[in-house]
Structures are given as structure tokens and as C-alpha cells.
Design a protein around this motif. Sequence first.
Motif, PDB file in Angstrom:
ATOM      1  N   SER A 123     -32.562  76.062   0.044  1.00 24.09           N
ATOM      2  CA  SER A 123     -32.321  74.896  -0.801  1.00 24.09           C
ATOM      3  C   SER A 123     -33.653  74.170  -0.919  1.00 24.09           C
ATOM      4  O   SER A 123     -34.358  74.012   0.090  1.00 24.09           O
ATOM      5  CB  SER A 123     -31.270  74.004  -0.123  1.00 24.09           C
ATOM      6  OG  SER A 123     -31.492  72.645  -0.407  1.00 24.09           O
ATOM      7  N   THR A 124     -34.004  73.757  -2.108  1.00 29.19           N
ATOM      8  CA  THR A 124     -35.285  73.036  -2.255  1.00 29.19           C
ATOM      9  C   THR A 124     -35.228  71.704  -1.506  1.00 29.19           C
ATOM     10  O   THR A 124     -36.257  71.209  -1.051  1.00 29.19           O
ATOM     11  CB  THR A 124     -35.647  72.811  -3.735  1.00 29.19           C
ATOM     12  OG1 THR A 124     -34.532  72.203  -4.398  1.00 29.19           O
ATOM     13  CG2 THR A 124     -36.019  74.110  -4.421  1.00 29.19           C
TER      14      THR A 124
ATOM     15  N   ALA B 262     -28.613  78.642  -0.729  1.00 28.12           N
ATOM     16  CA  ALA B 262     -27.649  77.696  -0.137  1.00 28.12           C
ATOM     17  C   ALA B 262     -27.848  76.307  -0.753  1.00 28.12           C
ATOM     18  O   ALA B 262     -28.090  75.324  -0.049  1.00 28.12           O
ATOM     19  CB  ALA B 262     -27.825  77.646   1.386  1.00 28.12           C
ATOM     20  N   ALA B 263     -27.748  76.274  -2.081  1.00 28.67           N
ATOM     21  CA  ALA B 263     -27.974  74.997  -2.784  1.00 28.67           C
ATOM     22  C   ALA B 263     -26.830  74.044  -2.480  1.00 28.67           C
ATOM     23  O   ALA B 263     -25.675  74.447  -2.384  1.00 28.67           O
ATOM     24  CB  ALA B 263     -28.075  75.244  -4.283  1.00 28.67           C
ATOM     25  N   ARG B 264     -27.183  72.769  -2.322  1.00 29.97           N
ATOM     26  CA  ARG B 264     -26.141  71.810  -2.017  1.00 29.97           C
ATOM     27  C   ARG B 264     -26.069  70.713  -3.077  1.00 29.97           C
ATOM     28  O   ARG B 264     -27.066  70.341  -3.682  1.00 29.97           O
ATOM     29  CB  ARG B 264     -26.353  71.216  -0.629  1.00 29.97           C
ATOM     30  CG  ARG B 264     -27.755  70.712  -0.359  1.00 29.97           C
ATOM     31  CD  ARG B 264     -27.976  70.676   1.156  1.00 29.97           C
ATOM     32  NE  ARG B 264     -29.105  69.846   1.528  1.00 29.97           N
ATOM     33  CZ  ARG B 264     -29.914  70.132   2.536  1.00 29.97           C
ATOM     34  NH1 ARG B 264     -29.722  71.221   3.250  1.00 29.97           N
ATOM     35  NH2 ARG B 264     -30.900  69.323   2.842  1.00 29.97           N
TER      36      ARG B 264
ATOM     37  N   GLY C 164     -33.486  65.923  -5.351  1.00 34.71           N
ATOM     38  CA  GLY C 164     -33.167  67.293  -5.767  1.00 34.71           C
ATOM     39  C   GLY C 164     -32.515  67.267  -7.138  1.00 34.71           C
ATOM     40  O   GLY C 164     -31.607  66.477  -7.392  1.00 34.71           O
TER      41      GLY C 164
HETATM   42  O1  LIG Z   1     -23.822  67.357  -6.881  1.00 30.78           O
HETATM   43  C1  LIG Z   1     -24.711  67.082  -7.695  1.00 30.78           C
HETATM   44  O2  LIG Z   1     -24.464  66.706  -8.842  1.00 30.78           O
HETATM   45  C2  LIG Z   1     -26.155  67.213  -7.290  1.00 30.78           C
HETATM   46  C3  LIG Z   1     -26.644  68.613  -7.419  1.00 30.78           C
HETATM   47  C4  LIG Z   1     -28.100  68.796  -6.989  1.00 30.78           C
HETATM   48  C5  LIG Z   1     -28.505  70.238  -6.993  1.00 30.78           C
HETATM   49  C6  LIG Z   1     -29.977  70.396  -6.758  1.00 30.78           C
HETATM   50  S1  LIG Z   1     -30.573  72.023  -7.117  1.00 30.78           S
HETATM   51  C7  LIG Z   1     -32.110  71.593  -6.428  1.00 30.78           C
HETATM   52  C8  LIG Z   1     -31.840  70.778  -5.195  1.00 30.78           C
HETATM   53  N1  LIG Z   1     -31.618  71.646  -4.047  1.00 30.78           N
HETATM   54  C9  LIG Z   1     -30.382  71.569  -3.581  1.00 30.78           C
HETATM   55  O3  LIG Z   1     -29.926  72.210  -2.599  1.00 30.78           O
HETATM   56  N2  LIG Z   1     -29.668  70.692  -4.306  1.00 30.78           N
HETATM   57  C10 LIG Z   1     -30.476  70.089  -5.349  1.00 30.78           C
END
Ligand SMILES: O=C(O)CCCC[C@@H]1SC[C@@H]2NC(=O)N[C@@H]21
Length: 248
Positions: free
Chosen positions: A18-19, A43-45, A132
Motif C-alpha cells: 500500500s502506498t 493490500a490497498a486500504r 493516499g
Molecule cells: O476509502 C476511500 O475512499 C479512500 C481510498 C484511498 C485509496 C488509496 S490508493 C493509494 C493509497 N494507498 C492505499 O492503501 N490507500 C490509498
Amino acid sequence: MTDWPEGYGRRVLDEVDSTNAEAARIAAGLAGPEWILALRQTAARGRRGRPWVNPEGNFAATLVMPMSEPPDHAALRSFVAALALYDALEAVIGTRAGLSLKWPNDVLLNGGKLAGILLESAGGPRGWLAIGVGVNLLAAPDAAQVEPGAVPPVSLLVETGVRVTPERFLDALAASFARHETTLATYGFDPLRRLWLDRAARLGEGVTARTLRDSVSGVFETVDASGQLVLKTPKGRVSIAAADIFFE
Ligand SMILES: O=C(O)CCCC[C@@H]1SC[C@@H]2NC(=O)N[C@@H]21
């Protein structure tokens, strides 16, 4: 091509968990703000501990900034980032028609969620803020994957036919972010608050704000000087610092 803003670093990763997680790992060693772009995240959150669906070709980046401001002021970057996203999208689409902002920091296109922002931070002497940003440039997750009643996800490609690479989109976003950040530093939040309200979705209409504990329905009256959502309810005005907003 948009000029890269002075004073901002940039790194591009082929793959990362995840960034935002990467931002937390490198933050203590940074002397200035740094954009981290990932072509793939494993594993983006998303906000409130939700996973973020991130197919390759979509935009996934985090701006990590050393931060010594009080948390409430630092958190105004959520509006800086939302306005920057709006401008970058307007530039690549060629029009602002169909674009709007949903409090606190989603970007909508034709009424669907195109982009989301996740703010994370740490305090202390080497404090930092990570912003993010995820944009569905190519593909949107299935509407069945989002919470019932939530705004359905959309993608830039399907809604507009416009195809833009994450690298090119970062150039546009970084330049707009730097511009709005300068406004915040020079004039404070008020001009940004006005710009944000001018682009707001459902201002003056009924919405429901769901927090972790309860739910408040009312007319979306404004965003106040500290970025809180102000709802006019039958019991009077209510200011809300953090919630998910559902349209009625
Ligand atoms: O739930 C939301 O609306 C926020 C989403 C954010 C996603 C971005 S993708 C780049 C960065 N890295 C992550 O793990 N999440 C944020």
C-alpha cells in the motif's frame, strides 16, 4: 506536460503493499514532501479499515509530508487534495461537467465515486501526514462490492472515454496540489472552503451522516471554518467531524 512542482520528491514503484504503508515506512527519513506512485498495490486500504480495490492501470499514490502542525489544521489537507483531484480531473477530461466533491473528500463523476482519499498521520517530533489517493482511471469495482446505499463506483474511461496513465495523472495532480497548498499556507482555509463549496455535491439537500456510533439526517448546510460538515436538523444545527455520507 505539466511542470513538476518545486520542492516535492517523486518515486515510482512497480509494486507495493500500500502506498500509505510505504509512506509510514519512509516518513521519518524525509526532509520534504514526497509523492509515492505505485503501479500495483497488493493490500490497498480505504477509509474506515475497508479494503480498496485497485486494478492495474488505476491511479494509486500517496503524498507524505513531514508535519508539525496541530492535527486539525493538518487534516485540512483532505480538502487541498480533493480540490487538487478535481482540477487534475478537469484538466484531463477537458471539462468540469459532471464532476463534484462529496464531503469529506470523495470525487464524484456523473454521480458515481471516481476517487477517494485516505489521510493517515503520526505525531511527535518527526510527525508526518500521508495523503493516499486512489482514482478509478481504467476500471471501477463492482457496485456489489460497496456498502448498500453508498454511491456506486465509476471509472474515468467508461464515463468519458478518456485514457490517462497513472504517471501522467500524477504530474497533473502534483501540480494542482502544490498550488492549493500554497493558497492554504498564504491565505488560510477560507478560500479553499469557498472553492470546495462551489464544487460540492448535494449542498442544500438532505443527507445522512453515519458515524461509527450513530446516524444523523439533515440538510447539508455548509462546511465550517474547521472543515466540519454542518447539517440543519429538526433539533438544530449539528457539526460533524468524521462520518460517511449517504444521499437521500
Ligand atoms: O476509502 C476511500 O475512499 C479512500 C481510498 C484511498 C485509496 C488509496 S490508493 C493509494 C493509497 N494507498 C492505499 O492503501 N490507500 C490509498
